[in-house]
Motif scaffolding. Structure first.
Motif, PDB file in Angstrom:
ATOM      1  N   GLU A  47       0.839  -1.189   0.000  1.00 35.19           N
ATOM      2  CA  GLU A  47       0.000   0.000   0.000  1.00 35.19           C
ATOM      3  C   GLU A  47       0.878   1.245   0.000  1.00 35.19           C
ATOM      4  O   GLU A  47       2.071   1.189   0.301  1.00 35.19           O
ATOM      5  CB  GLU A  47      -0.931   0.023   1.210  1.00 35.19           C
ATOM      6  CG  GLU A  47      -0.235   0.265   2.529  1.00 35.19           C
ATOM      7  CD  GLU A  47      -1.194   0.320   3.708  1.00 35.19           C
ATOM      8  OE1 GLU A  47      -2.409   0.163   3.520  1.00 35.19           O
ATOM      9  OE2 GLU A  47      -0.712   0.517   4.827  1.00 35.19           O
ATOM     10  N   LYS A  48       0.245   2.349  -0.338  1.00 35.43           N
ATOM     11  CA  LYS A  48       0.885   3.659  -0.212  1.00 35.43           C
ATOM     12  C   LYS A  48       0.175   4.380   0.919  1.00 35.43           C
ATOM     13  O   LYS A  48      -1.042   4.535   0.901  1.00 35.43           O
ATOM     14  CB  LYS A  48       0.772   4.463  -1.497  1.00 35.43           C
ATOM     15  CG  LYS A  48       1.441   5.823  -1.381  1.00 35.43           C
ATOM     16  CD  LYS A  48       1.356   6.631  -2.662  1.00 35.43           C
ATOM     17  CE  LYS A  48       2.095   7.952  -2.478  1.00 35.43           C
ATOM     18  NZ  LYS A  48       1.908   8.838  -3.624  1.00 35.43           N
ATOM     19  N   ASP A  49       0.954   4.818   1.894  1.00 37.16           N
ATOM     20  CA  ASP A  49       0.399   5.547   3.036  1.00 37.16           C
ATOM     21  C   ASP A  49       0.559   7.037   2.751  1.00 37.16           C
ATOM     22  O   ASP A  49       1.652   7.580   2.862  1.00 37.16           O
ATOM     23  CB  ASP A  49       1.119   5.146   4.317  1.00 37.16           C
ATOM     24  CG  ASP A  49       0.503   5.767   5.557  1.00 37.16           C
ATOM     25  OD1 ASP A  49      -0.309   6.716   5.428  1.00 37.16           O
ATOM     26  OD2 ASP A  49       0.840   5.305   6.663  1.00 37.16           O
ATOM     27  N   GLU A  50      -0.521   7.679   2.373  1.00 36.96           N
ATOM     28  CA  GLU A  50      -0.493   9.097   1.997  1.00 36.96           C
ATOM     29  C   GLU A  50      -0.083  10.009   3.153  1.00 36.96           C
ATOM     30  O   GLU A  50       0.372  11.125   2.935  1.00 36.96           O
ATOM     31  CB  GLU A  50      -1.864   9.531   1.467  1.00 36.96           C
ATOM     32  CG  GLU A  50      -2.255   8.885   0.157  1.00 36.96           C
ATOM     33  CD  GLU A  50      -1.472   9.411  -1.034  1.00 36.96           C
ATOM     34  OE1 GLU A  50      -0.987  10.549  -1.009  1.00 36.96           O
ATOM     35  OE2 GLU A  50      -1.347   8.658  -2.011  1.00 36.96           O
ATOM     36  N   SER A  51      -0.214   9.536   4.381  1.00 36.12           N
ATOM     37  CA  SER A  51       0.107  10.383   5.536  1.00 36.12           C
ATOM     38  C   SER A  51       1.606  10.400   5.859  1.00 36.12           C
ATOM     39  O   SER A  51       2.038  11.154   6.715  1.00 36.12           O
ATOM     40  CB  SER A  51      -0.682   9.935   6.761  1.00 36.12           C
ATOM     41  OG  SER A  51      -0.258   8.656   7.174  1.00 36.12           O
ATOM     42  N   PRO A  56       6.577   6.488   1.848  1.00 34.58           N
ATOM     43  CA  PRO A  56       5.128   6.230   1.804  1.00 34.58           C
ATOM     44  C   PRO A  56       4.729   4.853   1.262  1.00 34.58           C
ATOM     45  O   PRO A  56       3.616   4.403   1.497  1.00 34.58           O
ATOM     46  CB  PRO A  56       4.611   7.333   0.889  1.00 34.58           C
ATOM     47  CG  PRO A  56       5.768   7.665   0.009  1.00 34.58           C
ATOM     48  CD  PRO A  56       6.995   7.466   0.863  1.00 34.58           C
ATOM     49  N   PHE A  57       5.618   4.203   0.546  1.00 35.18           N
ATOM     50  CA  PHE A  57       5.284   2.892  -0.022  1.00 35.18           C
ATOM     51  C   PHE A  57       5.781   1.820   0.931  1.00 35.18           C
ATOM     52  O   PHE A  57       6.934   1.823   1.343  1.00 35.18           O
ATOM     53  CB  PHE A  57       5.914   2.727  -1.410  1.00 35.18           C
ATOM     54  CG  PHE A  57       5.377   3.706  -2.401  1.00 35.18           C
ATOM     55  CD1 PHE A  57       4.239   3.414  -3.124  1.00 35.18           C
ATOM     56  CD2 PHE A  57       5.994   4.933  -2.592  1.00 35.18           C
ATOM     57  CE1 PHE A  57       3.726   4.331  -4.034  1.00 35.18           C
ATOM     58  CE2 PHE A  57       5.487   5.854  -3.494  1.00 35.18           C
ATOM     59  CZ  PHE A  57       4.348   5.550  -4.213  1.00 35.18           C
ATOM     60  N   ARG A  58       4.872   0.910   1.287  1.00 36.28           N
ATOM     61  CA  ARG A  58       5.269  -0.106   2.250  1.00 36.28           C
ATOM     62  C   ARG A  58       4.674  -1.464   1.891  1.00 36.28           C
ATOM     63  O   ARG A  58       3.649  -1.549   1.209  1.00 36.28           O
ATOM     64  CB  ARG A  58       4.870   0.301   3.655  1.00 36.28           C
ATOM     65  CG  ARG A  58       3.405   0.549   3.861  1.00 36.28           C
ATOM     66  CD  ARG A  58       3.164   1.139   5.224  1.00 36.28           C
ATOM     67  NE  ARG A  58       1.736   1.247   5.484  1.00 36.28           N
ATOM     68  CZ  ARG A  58       1.222   1.603   6.621  1.00 36.28           C
ATOM     69  NH1 ARG A  58       2.016   1.890   7.640  1.00 36.28           N
ATOM     70  NH2 ARG A  58      -0.074   1.685   6.792  1.00 36.28           N
ATOM     71  N   ALA A  59       5.354  -2.477   2.393  1.00 32.66           N
ATOM     72  CA  ALA A  59       4.907  -3.845   2.143  1.00 32.66           C
ATOM     73  C   ALA A  59       5.181  -4.692   3.373  1.00 32.66           C
ATOM     74  O   ALA A  59       6.186  -4.509   4.060  1.00 32.66           O
ATOM     75  CB  ALA A  59       5.640  -4.431   0.944  1.00 32.66           C
ATOM     76  N   LEU A  60       4.267  -5.594   3.628  1.00 30.91           N
ATOM     77  CA  LEU A  60       4.458  -6.606   4.654  1.00 30.91           C
ATOM     78  C   LEU A  60       4.530  -7.939   3.930  1.00 30.91           C
ATOM     79  O   LEU A  60       3.634  -8.282   3.150  1.00 30.91           O
ATOM     80  CB  LEU A  60       3.306  -6.612   5.657  1.00 30.91           C
ATOM     81  CG  LEU A  60       3.390  -7.686   6.733  1.00 30.91           C
ATOM     82  CD1 LEU A  60       4.605  -7.464   7.636  1.00 30.91           C
ATOM     83  CD2 LEU A  60       2.118  -7.722   7.561  1.00 30.91           C
ATOM     84  N   VAL A  61       5.601  -8.672   4.171  1.00 27.36           N
ATOM     85  CA  VAL A  61       5.801  -9.987   3.574  1.00 27.36           C
ATOM     86  C   VAL A  61       5.700 -11.020   4.690  1.00 27.36           C
ATOM     87  O   VAL A  61       6.347 -10.868   5.731  1.00 27.36           O
ATOM     88  CB  VAL A  61       7.185 -10.099   2.895  1.00 27.36           C
ATOM     89  CG1 VAL A  61       7.376 -11.478   2.275  1.00 27.36           C
ATOM     90  CG2 VAL A  61       7.386  -9.000   1.869  1.00 27.36           C
ATOM     91  N   THR A  62       4.896 -12.040   4.484  1.00 27.30           N
ATOM     92  CA  THR A  62       4.815 -13.131   5.454  1.00 27.30           C
ATOM     93  C   THR A  62       5.065 -14.458   4.740  1.00 27.30           C
ATOM     94  O   THR A  62       4.733 -14.615   3.562  1.00 27.30           O
ATOM     95  CB  THR A  62       3.452 -13.194   6.171  1.00 27.30           C
ATOM     96  OG1 THR A  62       2.427 -13.400   5.205  1.00 27.30           O
ATOM     97  CG2 THR A  62       3.179 -11.935   6.962  1.00 27.30           C
ATOM     98  N   VAL A  63       5.663 -15.363   5.484  1.00 29.17           N
ATOM     99  CA  VAL A  63       5.890 -16.721   4.999  1.00 29.17           C
ATOM    100  C   VAL A  63       5.347 -17.656   6.074  1.00 29.17           C
ATOM    101  O   VAL A  63       5.785 -17.605   7.220  1.00 29.17           O
ATOM    102  CB  VAL A  63       7.389 -16.998   4.751  1.00 29.17           C
ATOM    103  CG1 VAL A  63       7.594 -18.429   4.266  1.00 29.17           C
ATOM    104  CG2 VAL A  63       7.978 -15.991   3.771  1.00 29.17           C
ATOM    105  N   ILE A 109      -3.493  -4.430   6.295  1.00 25.22           N
ATOM    106  CA  ILE A 109      -2.194  -5.083   6.354  1.00 25.22           C
ATOM    107  C   ILE A 109      -2.266  -6.367   7.171  1.00 25.22           C
ATOM    108  O   ILE A 109      -1.512  -7.309   6.948  1.00 25.22           O
ATOM    109  CB  ILE A 109      -1.130  -4.090   6.883  1.00 25.22           C
ATOM    110  CG1 ILE A 109       0.265  -4.509   6.463  1.00 25.22           C
ATOM    111  CG2 ILE A 109      -1.265  -3.891   8.377  1.00 25.22           C
ATOM    112  CD1 ILE A 109       1.302  -3.413   6.585  1.00 25.22           C
ATOM    113  N   GLY A 110      -3.215  -6.447   8.102  1.00 24.88           N
ATOM    114  CA  GLY A 110      -3.387  -7.636   8.920  1.00 24.88           C
ATOM    115  C   GLY A 110      -3.874  -8.853   8.158  1.00 24.88           C
ATOM    116  O   GLY A 110      -3.759  -9.979   8.642  1.00 24.88           O
ATOM    117  N   THR A 111      -4.394  -8.660   6.964  1.00 29.61           N
ATOM    118  CA  THR A 111      -4.891  -9.775   6.162  1.00 29.61           C
ATOM    119  C   THR A 111      -3.801 -10.807   5.925  1.00 29.61           C
ATOM    120  O   THR A 111      -4.054 -12.006   5.988  1.00 29.61           O
ATOM    121  CB  THR A 111      -5.453  -9.271   4.814  1.00 29.61           C
ATOM    122  OG1 THR A 111      -6.466  -8.302   5.082  1.00 29.61           O
ATOM    123  CG2 THR A 111      -6.035 -10.397   3.991  1.00 29.61           C
ATOM    124  N   VAL A 112      -2.570 -10.356   5.655  1.00 20.62           N
ATOM    125  CA  VAL A 112      -1.495 -11.304   5.372  1.00 20.62           C
ATOM    126  C   VAL A 112      -0.890 -11.888   6.642  1.00 20.62           C
ATOM    127  O   VAL A 112       0.010 -12.705   6.573  1.00 20.62           O
ATOM    128  CB  VAL A 112      -0.400 -10.706   4.454  1.00 20.62           C
ATOM    129  CG1 VAL A 112      -0.965 -10.375   3.096  1.00 20.62           C
ATOM    130  CG2 VAL A 112       0.272  -9.520   5.084  1.00 20.62           C
TER     131      VAL A 112
END
Length: 164
Positions: A47-51, A56-63, A109-112
């Motif tokens: 996602e891009k966090d406009e605030s 501003p661009f972030r990613a959560l990677v889970t395995v 972000i909690g979905t992953v």
């Protein structure tokens, strides 16, 4: 969430332009790695966090091991631009081998952070609701249906890309 046949699917290389053009879009990427010992789901939330101005661009990677036999691994990445984020993801977990799709506004972000089967059931309504009390046979059948659904998404994405 839409049924899997209704999703617009993307490879990682398509995301920077989409994220830049539509900064409110959120994406989830999925990859399944199978080995003789385990089946692992790699998932990415972007996602891009406009605030946030700095990164501003972030990613959560889970395995996650599909059967929950090992601890879930989680990694958080940030970047100034969508291109930089995708470069980091490519170097980190070969993002080019994921199937990406736009998530609904309600996804977070909690979905992953969910275990693989509950995540698949929440993302793909055609699988039905996840029942943690299901028999081993029913859980195995749902797992196989989920893996087949993912393989169908990957084939569709590759087919769509080859046509364009």
């Amino acid at each position: 969430m839409k049924n899997s046949e209704q999703l617009s699917l993307y490879f990682a290389k398509q995301l920077p332009a989409l994220i830049t053009a539509h900064p409110t879009f959120k994406f989830i990427g999925l990859k399944i790695k199978e080995s003789p010992e385990q089946i692992a789901l790699h998932s990415i939330y972007i996602e891009k966090d406009e605030s946030v101005e700095e990164f501003p661009f972030r990613a959560l990677v889970t395995v996650s091991d599909w059967d929950g036999n090992s601890e879930e691994e989680e990694f958080f990445l940030e970047a100034l631009t969508a291109d930089c984020l995708l470069d980091k993801l490519q170097n980190f977990d070969k993002a080019g081998s994921f199937v990406f799709f736009e998530t609904p506004k309600s996804a977070s972000i909690g979905t992953v952070n969910m275990y693989p089967q509950p995540m698949f059931c929440s993302l793909f309504p055609e699988l039905g609701e996840f029942d943690e009390n299901a028999s081993k046979e029913d859980a195995q059948q749902l797992k196989l249906k989920s893996i087949a659904l993912f393989n169908d998404l990957m084939k569709r994405l590759e087919s769509d890309t080859n046509r364009n």
